[in-house]
Design a protein around this motif. Structure first.
Motif, mmCIF file in Angstrom:
data_model
loop_
_atom_site.group_PDB
_atom_site.id
_atom_site.type_symbol
_atom_site.label_atom_id
_atom_site.label_comp_id
_atom_site.label_asym_id
_atom_site.label_seq_id
_atom_site.Cartn_x
_atom_site.Cartn_y
_atom_site.Cartn_z
ATOM 1 N N SER A 197 0.814 -1.220 0.000
ATOM 2 C CA SER A 197 0.000 0.000 0.000
ATOM 3 C C SER A 197 0.841 1.260 0.000
ATOM 4 O O SER A 197 0.347 2.337 -0.321
ATOM 5 N N GLY A 198 2.118 1.147 0.378
ATOM 6 C CA GLY A 198 2.974 2.323 0.424
ATOM 7 C C GLY A 198 2.769 3.194 1.646
ATOM 8 O O GLY A 198 3.304 4.313 1.704
ATOM 9 N N HIS A 199 2.008 2.718 2.630
ATOM 10 C CA HIS A 199 1.803 3.499 3.852
ATOM 11 C C HIS A 199 3.142 3.706 4.556
ATOM 12 O O HIS A 199 3.897 2.751 4.766
ATOM 13 N N VAL A 200 3.439 4.944 4.935
ATOM 14 C CA VAL A 200 4.725 5.280 5.552
ATOM 15 C C VAL A 200 4.562 5.416 7.064
ATOM 16 O O VAL A 200 3.711 6.166 7.545
ATOM 17 N N PHE A 201 5.402 4.698 7.812
ATOM 18 C CA PHE A 201 5.406 4.802 9.268
ATOM 19 C C PHE A 201 6.342 5.905 9.743
ATOM 20 O O PHE A 201 6.077 6.537 10.768
ATOM 21 N N GLY A 202 7.426 6.107 9.018
ATOM 22 C CA GLY A 202 8.356 7.136 9.440
ATOM 23 C C GLY A 202 9.530 7.268 8.494
ATOM 24 O O GLY A 202 9.764 6.418 7.624
ATOM 25 N N ILE A 203 10.267 8.366 8.657
ATOM 26 C CA ILE A 203 11.475 8.620 7.884
ATOM 27 C C ILE A 203 12.594 8.970 8.852
ATOM 28 O O ILE A 203 12.425 9.815 9.740
ATOM 29 N N SER A 204 13.722 8.298 8.693
ATOM 30 C CA SER A 204 14.915 8.610 9.467
ATOM 31 C C SER A 204 15.889 9.353 8.571
ATOM 32 O O SER A 204 16.389 8.796 7.583
ATOM 33 N N VAL A 205 16.136 10.603 8.879
ATOM 34 C CA VAL A 205 17.048 11.422 8.080
ATOM 35 C C VAL A 205 18.477 11.087 8.475
ATOM 36 O O VAL A 205 18.859 11.201 9.644
ATOM 37 N N THR A 206 19.268 10.673 7.489
ATOM 38 C CA THR A 206 20.649 10.276 7.768
ATOM 39 C C THR A 206 21.669 11.125 7.008
ATOM 40 O O THR A 206 22.865 10.862 7.090
ATOM 41 N N GLY A 207 21.193 12.120 6.259
ATOM 42 C CA GLY A 207 22.109 12.938 5.468
ATOM 43 C C GLY A 207 21.830 14.420 5.626
ATOM 44 O O GLY A 207 21.168 14.850 6.581
ATOM 45 N N ASP A 208 22.316 15.180 4.672
ATOM 46 C CA ASP A 208 22.159 16.634 4.691
ATOM 47 C C ASP A 208 20.915 17.056 3.903
ATOM 48 O O ASP A 208 20.439 16.331 3.018
ATOM 49 N N TYR A 209 20.444 18.257 4.234
ATOM 50 C CA TYR A 209 19.264 18.775 3.539
ATOM 51 C C TYR A 209 19.542 18.893 2.046
ATOM 52 O O TYR A 209 20.623 19.318 1.624
ATOM 53 N N LEU A 210 18.547 18.508 1.248
ATOM 54 C CA LEU A 210 18.653 18.544 -0.206
ATOM 55 C C LEU A 210 17.640 19.549 -0.741
ATOM 56 O O LEU A 210 16.424 19.335 -0.618
ATOM 57 N N ALA A 211 18.123 20.647 -1.288
ATOM 58 C CA ALA A 211 17.227 21.688 -1.790
ATOM 59 C C ALA A 211 16.375 21.147 -2.935
ATOM 60 O O ALA A 211 16.855 20.396 -3.796
#
Length: 208
Positions: free
Chosen positions: A153-167
Motif C-alpha cells: 500500500s505504500g503506507h509510511v510509518f516514518g522517515i529517518s534522516v541520515t544525510g544533509d538537507y537537499l534543496a
C-alpha cells in the motif's frame, strides 16, 4: 458507493428541482428535473470509471500488507529531488532520483508532520528554510534517508534522516487528476522525464 452518490441523490434532486421549478414555470420544472438526473448519471459514471477501480486496488494492497505482515525499510541516497504541483491532502509531492532508471515518489501531508521524523514539536511556525519546517537533523528532503513503509500500500510509518538537507528543484506540472499513486512508490523513469515517466506508469496500470 457509486449508487449512493449517483442514482438515488440524483433522482431525489430531480424531483426537488422539478417541484421548485414548478413555482416558476412548467418548462423550468422540466429542466430542473433533467439537471438532477444528469447529476445522478455523472456521479454514477464517476464511480464506475474512477472510484471503484482505484478503491478496489487500495483494498487489494491493504489485504496484501495484512497477509504479508512485512514492514519494509528503504535506504535512499539521492542527489536530486523535484517538487510537483499538487493540491490538498496530496501536497507536498516529491520525486527523488534513485539512478538506474528509478524514481522514488512521495506525497502527502505526513511529509510535514514532526512525528514522521521522531522530531520535537515545531516551535512557532517552524523554519521556512526547510520544506518540512524542521531544523537539522530532521530537515527533509535530504540526500540520504530511510523510509519505513508497508510494501504494497505504500503506507509510511516514518522517515529517518541520515544525510544533509537537499534543496528542492523548482516545482513542475506533471500530475494529472486521474493519477492515483501511493504515498511512497518506486516508479520506473528518469528525473529529467518525470511527466513522461508518471504518464507511462499510469497507463501501464490501466492497461492502456
Amino acid at each position: 458507493m457509486a449508487l449512493t452518490f449517483g442514482i438515488f441523490p440524483g433522482f431525489a434532486l430531480g424531483l426537488v428541482g422539478g417541484w421548485l421549478g414548478g413555482f416558476v414555470s412548467p418548462d423550468a420544472a422540466t429542466w430542473a428535473r433533467y439537471i438532477g438526473w444528469l447529476v445522478g448519471i455523472i456521479g454514477l459514471t464517476y464511480g464506475i470509471v474512477w472510484y471503484w477501480p482505484n478503491e478496489r486496488r487500495r483494498r487489494q494492497q491493504a489485504d496484501a500488507d495484512s497477509t504479508d505482515t512485512v514492514v519494509e525499510e528503504l535506504t535512499v541516497n539521492s542527489s536530486r529531488v523535484i517538487e510537483l504541483f499538487c493540491l490538498g491532502s496530496h501536497e507536498p509531492c516529491l520525486v527523488f532520483d534513485l539512478g538506474g532508471n528509478q524514481l522514488l515518489f512521495l506525497h502527502g501531508q505526513w511529509i510535514r508532520w514532526e512525528s514522521t521524523y521522531g522530531a520535537p514539536d515545531i516551535v512557532d511556525d517552524g523554519n521556512d528554510d526547510y520544506l518540512n519546517l524542521l531544523d537539522p537533523p530532521y530537515s527533509f528532503p535530504s540526500d540520504s534517508f530511510v523510509v519505513t513503509r508497508l510494501p504494497n500500500s505504500g503506507h509510511v510509518f516514518g522517515i529517518s534522516v541520515t544525510g544533509d538537507y537537499l534543496a528542492v528543484d523548482d516545482p513542475i506540472d506533471a500530475l494529472k487528476p486521474e493519477y492515483d499513486f501511493n504515498y511512497c512508490e518506486i516508479i520506473p523513469g528518469t528525473i529529467d522525464s518525470i511527466p513522461d515517466s508518471l504518464r507511462a506508469e499510469h497507463q501501464r496500470r490501466r492497461g492502456t
